[in-house]
Design a protein around this motif. Structure first.
Motif, PDB file in Angstrom:
ATOM      1  N   THR A 131     -12.007  -1.729   6.953  1.00 24.31           N
ATOM      2  CA  THR A 131     -13.263  -0.990   6.047  1.00 24.31           C
ATOM      3  C   THR A 131     -13.357   0.459   6.406  1.00 24.31           C
ATOM      4  N   PRO A 132     -13.369   1.651   5.297  1.00 28.04           N
ATOM      5  CA  PRO A 132     -13.307   0.991   4.030  1.00 28.04           C
ATOM      6  C   PRO A 132     -11.997   0.624   3.935  1.00 28.04           C
ATOM      7  N   PHE A 133     -11.348   0.046   2.888  1.00 25.06           N
ATOM      8  CA  PHE A 133     -10.394   0.017   1.859  1.00 25.06           C
ATOM      9  C   PHE A 133      -9.742   1.354   1.833  1.00 25.06           C
ATOM     10  N   ALA A 134      -9.011   2.910   2.750  1.00 28.06           N
ATOM     11  CA  ALA A 134      -9.369   3.850   1.872  1.00 28.06           C
ATOM     12  C   ALA A 134      -8.252   4.152   0.140  1.00 28.06           C
ATOM     13  N   VAL A 135      -8.501   3.630  -0.897  1.00 27.36           N
ATOM     14  CA  VAL A 135      -7.040   3.676  -1.392  1.00 27.36           C
ATOM     15  C   VAL A 135      -7.373   5.212  -1.986  1.00 27.36           C
ATOM     16  N   GLU A 136      -6.582   5.499  -2.013  1.00 26.27           N
ATOM     17  CA  GLU A 136      -5.901   7.288  -2.207  1.00 26.27           C
ATOM     18  C   GLU A 136      -6.461   7.481  -2.906  1.00 26.27           C
ATOM     19  N   GLY A 137      -7.623   8.785  -3.205  1.00 24.55           N
ATOM     20  CA  GLY A 137      -7.748   9.469  -5.159  1.00 24.55           C
ATOM     21  C   GLY A 137      -8.458   8.646  -5.120  1.00 24.55           C
ATOM     22  N   ILE A 138      -8.610   7.587  -4.567  1.00 26.36           N
ATOM     23  CA  ILE A 138     -10.522   6.597  -5.963  1.00 26.36           C
ATOM     24  C   ILE A 138     -11.796   6.530  -4.656  1.00 26.36           C
ATOM     25  N   ILE A 139     -11.005   6.338  -3.041  1.00 23.07           N
ATOM     26  CA  ILE A 139     -12.150   6.342  -2.620  1.00 23.07           C
ATOM     27  C   ILE A 139     -12.166   7.619  -1.196  1.00 23.07           C
ATOM     28  N   LEU A 140     -13.260   8.173  -1.394  1.00 23.80           N
ATOM     29  CA  LEU A 140     -13.544   8.649  -0.039  1.00 23.80           C
ATOM     30  C   LEU A 140     -14.389   8.646   0.647  1.00 23.80           C
TER      31      LEU A 140
ATOM     32  N   TYR B 250       1.249  -5.980 -13.422  1.00 20.99           N
ATOM     33  CA  TYR B 250       2.436  -6.538 -12.091  1.00 20.99           C
ATOM     34  C   TYR B 250       1.607  -5.880 -10.511  1.00 20.99           C
ATOM     35  N   VAL B 251       2.171  -6.521  -9.300  1.00 26.76           N
ATOM     36  CA  VAL B 251       1.198  -5.824  -8.261  1.00 26.76           C
ATOM     37  C   VAL B 251       2.465  -6.656  -8.107  1.00 26.76           C
ATOM     38  N   THR B 252       2.433  -5.426  -6.737  1.00 27.13           N
ATOM     39  CA  THR B 252       3.823  -5.457  -5.712  1.00 27.13           C
ATOM     40  C   THR B 252       3.064  -5.229  -4.557  1.00 27.13           C
ATOM     41  N   ILE B 253       3.307  -6.392  -3.712  1.00 30.28           N
ATOM     42  CA  ILE B 253       2.821  -5.670  -1.885  1.00 30.28           C
ATOM     43  C   ILE B 253       4.293  -5.854  -0.812  1.00 30.28           C
TER      44      ILE B 253
ATOM     45  N   THR C 208       0.580  -0.874   0.123  1.00 31.92           N
ATOM     46  CA  THR C 208      -0.060   0.150   0.121  1.00 31.92           C
ATOM     47  C   THR C 208       0.896   1.309   0.210  1.00 31.92           C
ATOM     48  N   THR C 209       2.702   1.555   0.184  1.00 30.94           N
ATOM     49  CA  THR C 209       2.647   2.036   0.105  1.00 30.94           C
ATOM     50  C   THR C 209       4.344   1.521  -0.755  1.00 30.94           C
ATOM     51  N   SER C 210       4.428   2.861  -1.057  1.00 30.15           N
ATOM     52  CA  SER C 210       6.141   3.129  -2.147  1.00 30.15           C
ATOM     53  C   SER C 210       6.827   2.381  -1.788  1.00 30.15           C
ATOM     54  N   LEU C 211       8.202   1.614  -2.161  1.00 37.02           N
ATOM     55  CA  LEU C 211       8.764   0.471  -2.362  1.00 37.02           C
ATOM     56  C   LEU C 211       9.882   1.402  -1.173  1.00 37.02           C
ATOM     57  N   GLY C 212      10.528   2.284  -2.122  1.00 41.60           N
ATOM     58  CA  GLY C 212      12.087   2.875  -1.671  1.00 41.60           C
ATOM     59  C   GLY C 212      12.048   4.025  -1.675  1.00 41.60           C
ATOM     60  N   ARG C 213      13.348   5.126  -1.666  1.00 41.21           N
ATOM     61  CA  ARG C 213      13.272   6.444  -1.728  1.00 41.21           C
ATOM     62  C   ARG C 213      14.559   5.823  -3.351  1.00 41.21           C
ATOM     63  N   PHE C 214      14.885   5.679  -4.161  1.00 40.48           N
ATOM     64  CA  PHE C 214      15.532   5.888  -5.444  1.00 40.48           C
ATOM     65  C   PHE C 214      14.200   5.476  -6.023  1.00 40.48           C
TER      66      PHE C 214
ATOM     67  N   PRO D 204       4.094   3.407 -10.291  1.00 42.25           N
ATOM     68  CA  PRO D 204       3.045   2.763 -10.032  1.00 42.25           C
ATOM     69  C   PRO D 204       2.024   3.635  -9.322  1.00 42.25           C
ATOM     70  N   PHE D 205       0.378   2.923  -9.837  1.00 43.95           N
ATOM     71  CA  PHE D 205      -0.056   3.498  -8.890  1.00 43.95           C
ATOM     72  C   PHE D 205       0.621   2.750  -7.438  1.00 43.95           C
ATOM     73  N   VAL D 206       0.230   3.609  -6.466  1.00 45.24           N
ATOM     74  CA  VAL D 206       0.256   3.555  -4.800  1.00 45.24           C
ATOM     75  C   VAL D 206      -0.889   3.657  -3.763  1.00 45.24           C
ATOM     76  N   THR D 207      -1.606   2.221  -3.518  1.00 42.67           N
ATOM     77  CA  THR D 207      -2.754   2.308  -3.359  1.00 42.67           C
ATOM     78  C   THR D 207      -3.117   3.572  -2.313  1.00 42.67           C
ATOM     79  N   GLY D 208      -1.428   3.543  -0.657  1.00 40.75           N
ATOM     80  CA  GLY D 208      -1.757   3.576   0.610  1.00 40.75           C
ATOM     81  C   GLY D 208      -3.188   2.987   1.084  1.00 40.75           C
ATOM     82  N   GLY D 209      -3.587   3.744   2.027  1.00 39.95           N
ATOM     83  CA  GLY D 209      -5.010   2.897   2.741  1.00 39.95           C
ATOM     84  C   GLY D 209      -4.484   1.910   3.785  1.00 39.95           C
ATOM     85  N   ASP D 210      -5.202   0.651   4.567  1.00 43.81           N
ATOM     86  CA  ASP D 210      -4.673  -0.285   4.835  1.00 43.81           C
ATOM     87  C   ASP D 210      -6.357  -1.123   4.388  1.00 43.81           C
ATOM     88  N   PRO D 211      -5.807  -2.242   4.119  1.00 42.66           N
ATOM     89  CA  PRO D 211      -7.100  -2.992   3.189  1.00 42.66           C
ATOM     90  C   PRO D 211      -8.048  -3.838   4.633  1.00 42.66           C
ATOM     91  N   ASN D 212      -6.984  -4.413   5.797  1.00 39.82           N
ATOM     92  CA  ASN D 212      -7.827  -4.656   6.653  1.00 39.82           C
ATOM     93  C   ASN D 212      -8.315  -3.630   7.296  1.00 39.82           C
TER      94      ASN D 212
END
Lengths: 528, 425
Positions: B172-181, B269-272, B144-150, B162-170
């Protein structure tokens, strides 16, 4: 037939048709309130003589004079990276002195925010970041940033500034300009020569003939680096172990013998800052022009070469001469540019000539840079960002009440700044910073929870609502003055007032929505 | 003239016959990034005979594949070892987080002058919009957060970010940044949208400025996403409780579930980004908490993909930027900790053309040195590219510069380079 009808039915097309009609009947000449005004009060300067005669030659009409509202917002953003306070806007609009623009420019150049905002730009091109692929480390980042900031604050003559960067020796903590030689991806002579060419000459090392490349490297072949007992301290020094004398070749092809007892960096710096150096002044005045107009007289501003012609050569040589005459005073160049009509033109082009931008026939709109945008949101809502960076050590913690333009370390993670095009500071290229709008940015502004919470939880807004208690007009006025530096027009005021009466929305929500909508407007997001 | 045509014909026939044609086996990738670097000894490369100073309190257990043992806390993974393979000989020798992350993500050493894009960005370049990807979901998503600082995009530019979701899927709701307000009624959303055009004076006066046309296009697209199907895909509340429980009710487990849903919808491509593996002190206490989480989420993901017939076309790879020092630091301030260790560490790979039930390479009896079949970062990334149909020896398109290789040269030969030994023919 059906197609034709559909075309007319669409609202967008109506605007187009209307515009075509207006242009045909000559109404487009009309000035557009509140963004333009009828007559110049600004005195025509040498810059204008050159630019406007060029425009005449190419049959391009310059834009109208910008209104005072547009000017004050623009000049604050360009010089200080902030928006003016409502009182500053009101004071300026009411000021009847025909010389008020010049006075404002002089005043702003003396403010600390000027040095603060422009230190950001210098940190970009000097690649100030603590880790990867530039490894300055946190303590050096802070020292280096402080040195850059102070140099700008005291308006250090540019030749002196560059000489210190190129010839200093000592500790990265105690003598900050030595970090110039550490803020490169590889500490080998070629890597350094390439950084020097780019930063101070505006030329690309890789485009130089191989022989000159080799000769350039020799100026940086005797730099030594050594560690000390203090953690992450490094001494940069003139390494005299190599007793050979070297042959240096300057970018213009002249050769020079470097005796073994002389620091080659000194010889290079002496050549560089000579008044007759063909690159030195050209590079910096062209960059300043590009920083303000988003486009250099030579473009890209850091890719100067014989076949990349300046759009207006006389303009460039005029600025160069002025710069040398002023004893390398950076602020003098800002002053010359900002006091010109060329700078003070409206952002609305008069003609649709695609060459207009190249010859500066209007002020080109540019999206507000990432850090400035975040600072504006912080100042308006009262809610800032706190940064914590645990790698590399020692930890860096930036409290939420510090401006984002003062973030020294380009390595500090911030999804907002990355989204809005903060440069990674890997190479020092001007085009690393990206001020173009994209879909993700728009989506963030429209629908981000982070931004929404800032508006929702803003104490500043709450105070404003309490103060104005039911005075919708007054509330809207303050919001407009703060974010757009102008009063709302009559029709705007009417529609916005009616928003407060929408069913199921309370006053606080109405104010939140208006702020949100303004932050999402083009007028807010672009310098114009 | 005739001769010339014949010559061309011969050349093209030659090209058709002798150019190695890579047929892609994998369509998607799920990368589980154990940020901080997990101990190889306490996960997939246990050394039960190395003594307490190396093993600490942990024991190993056998799996459903004879001969393969893993840490005793990975009970669910032990039951499905036939579905994944373990590489025990990854090595790059770098012990600093950022640099090691860069090397593992790009395959390149940082000495080169260019900053290379991360594997996800490379895949989204060659498989994304430029090559016919059509989907409302972005091709490269990070939970939900980007990997490194490079910067993950390197020289590729923001288009491949990449599209970085933010939020926490655990949550409710999973507040995906910029999608779910959350917290704005449907009615108010309509009002707000109207308000936008009311306030937009610029469009009324100067609609012909090119930049503004582009701005309007961006806004249209943004609204399509906000109002479209995307929000539903991220919404886990419609998933059966049993499915959610199977993955584990924590951030990592639920991220795995979201990843499965995204891959099902065609995301490439999905990175966790699974943080918390930088266990310098109190290592064992932290592992007791993390390993069961990893075990549950990862095993559920692999099995679920298998049951849905998606495992054959989805690569799952799991590793961090390095391993951890095999010898335990019992002394204060570590009090039983493990430091950074880039000499050797383990990677788990499954699906998308990778065989299960195999072990590649080996380390010595204390897990300190690679003793068989070293695997370098470019070998691993090259194998992933290969399975996706991207030539590991290939170059980036010319528009990014001349002759820029995707990866540094890869060794060829028996037990070298691309991991052919664990790929299906």
């Amino acid at each position: 037939m059906q197609k034709c009808l559909n075309f007319i039915k669409m609202r967008r097309n109506w605007i187009l048709i209307l515009n075509l009609l207006l242009i045909n009947f000559g109404f487009a000449e009309k000035i557009i309130i509140p963004y333009e005004k009828e007559k110049w009060e600004t005195v025509e300067t040498e810059i204008d003589k050159i630019v406007f005669s060029t425009l005449k030659k190419y049959k391009i009409e310059p834009a109208n004079p910008s209104s005072d509202e547009v000017f004050i917002r623009r000049v604050y953003l360009d010089l200080l990276g902030t928006l003016p306070e409502p009182e500053e806007v009101i004071g300026f609009l009411n000021d009847k002195n025909p010389d008020k623009r010049k006075q404002l420019i002089d005043k702003l150049l003396e403010r600390d925010e000027f040095a603060e905002y422009w230190s950001l730009k210098w940190c970009d091109i000097l690649r100030v970041k603590s880790e990867f692929p530039i490894n300055l480390w946190p303590n050096s980042v802070q020292a280096y940033h402080r040195w850059i900031l102070n140099s700008l604050k005291e308006n250090k003559p540019y030749d002196k500034f560059v000489r210190e960067l190129l010839t200093s020796s000592g500790s990265n903590f105690r003598n900050p300009p030595v970090n110039f030689y550490r803020a490169v991806q590889g500490k080998n002579p070629a890597s350094i020569a390439s950084a020097v060419c780019l930063t101070f000459l505006g030329i690309r090392y890789e485009k130089l003939p191989v022989e000159i490349q080799r000769g350039m490297c020799n100026f940086f072949a005797k730099i030594g680096y050594k560690k000390t007992l203090e953690w992450k301290e490094e001494i940069v020094y003139f390494d005299q172990n190599n007793k050979e004398s070297l042959t240096g070749i300057f970018p213009d092809g002249t050769k020079i013998i470097i005796p073994p007892d002389k620091d080659p960096r000194e010889i290079f710096a002496d050549w560089l800052i000579r008044p007759d150096n063909p690159y030195f002044s050209k590079n910096i005045v062209n960059r300043i022009w590009a920083w303000i107009f988003g486009r250099g007289i030579i473009h890209e501003p850091d890719d100067i070469r014989p076949d990349n012609f300046p759009s207006i050569p006389e303009l460039l040589s005029y600025l160069e001469k002025e710069f040398i005459k002023s004893n390398y005073d950076l602020r003098h160049i800002y002053k010359l540019i900002l006091n010109s009509r060329t700078y003070q033109q409206s952002f609305i082009p008069k003609t649709n000539n695609p060459e207009g931008e190249k010859y500066f026939a209007f002020y080109p709109i540019q999206r507000i840079p990432a850090e400035v945008l975040l600072d504006i949101i912080w100042k308006f809502t009262g809610i800032g960002e706190e940064y914590i960076s645990q790698i590399p050590e020692p930890y860096t913690i930036i409290p939420s009440n510090q401006k984002n333009v003062l973030l020294a370390d380009g390595s500090i993670t911030s999804s907002f700044l990355e989204l809005f095009g903060r440069p990674p500071r890997d190479t020092g290229y001007e085009n690393e910073r990206n001020n173009r709008v994209n879909e993700d940015q728009i989506r963030y502004l429209l629908n981000s929870s982070e931004l929404y919470r800032k508006i929702q939880n803003s104490q500043n807004l709450r105070k404003l609502i309490l103060q104005k208690r039911g005075d919708y007009q007054g509330t809207i006025e303050i919001i407009y003055l703060t974010l757009l530096s102008r009063y709302p027009q009559k029709e705007e005021m009417e529609t916005l007032k009616s928003y407060f009466k929408k069913e199921g929305i309370d006053t606080k929500q109405a104010v939140e929505d208006i702020v949100w909508a303004i932050i999402n407007s083009k007028e807010f997001l672009y310098k114009h | 003239m005739k001769r010339f045509i014949i010559f061309l014909l011969i050349i093209s026939i030659y090209k058709i016959c002798f150019t190695e044609n890579i047929k892609p086996k994998a369509k998607s990738v799920i990368q589980i990034w154990l940020w901080g670097g997990p101990s190889h000894l306490d996960t997939f490369d246990p050394k039960p005979n190395a003594g307490y100073d190396y093993t600490g309190p942990f024991k190993s257990i056998s799996t459903n594949v004879p001969g393969i043992e893993i840490n005793e806390l990975l009970v669910n993974l032990a039951k499905i070892a036939d579905k994944y393979s373990i590489i025990r000989s990854l090595t790059h020798g770098i012990n600093a987080h950022e640099t090691a992350t860069y090397v593992m993500q790009t395959g390149h050493l940082p000495e080169e002058r260019l900053v290379y894009p991360a594997v996800g960005a490379v895949v989204s370049l060659f498989k994304g919009y430029d090559y016919g990807y059509k989907n409302i979901l972005p091709p490269y998503i990070i939970l939900t957060t980007s990997l490194g600082r490079f910067s993950e995009i390197g020289f590729l530019g923001p288009k491949y970010k990449p599209f970085v979701t933010g939020g926490d899927p655990n949550k409710t709701p999973f507040a995906v940044e910029g999608i779910i307000l959350e917290g704005i009624s449907e009615k108010r959303k309509v009002y707000r949208k109207e308000l936008l055009s009311t306030i937009d004076v610029f469009s009324k006066f100067v609609p012909w400025i090119k930049e503004f046309e582009y701005f309007d296009l961006c806004r249209k697209k943004a609204y399509e996403i906000i109002e479209g199907e995307m929000a539903k895909i991220f919404d886990l509340s419609s998933e059966p409780e049993a499915v959610r429980d199977r993955y584990g009710r924590n951030k990592f487990g639920q991220s795995c579930l979201v990843a499965r849903k995204l891959v099902e919808k065609g995301v490439i491509y999905v990175t966790i980004n699974y943080t918390g593996w930088d266990t310098h002190s109190n290592h064992f206490q932290q592992m007791r908490q993390k390993l069961p989480e990893l075990d549950k989420g990862l095993s559920a993901l692999i099995e679920d993909l298998y049951e849905r017939k998606l495992l054959d076309t989805t690569i799952v790879w799991v590793t961090g930027e390095f391993g951890r020092t095999p010898k335990i630091q019992w002394e204060p301030p570590w009090n039983g900790g493990r430091g950074h260790y880039g000499n050797c560490f383990s990677v788990l790979v499954a699906g998308g053309g990778f065989k299960g039930g195999c072990v590649v390479g080996a380390t010595d009896e204390k897990g300190e040195k690679v003793i068989d079949r070293p695997v370098y970062p470019q070998d691993l990334l090259g194998s992933i590219y290969y399975l996706l149909g991207i030539d590991p020896e290939g170059k980036f398109p010319e528009k990014f510069g001349e002759n820029i290789r995707i990866l540094p040269p890869i060794e060829k030969g028996e037990k070298k380079g691309i991991l052919k030994e664990i790929m299906y023919e």
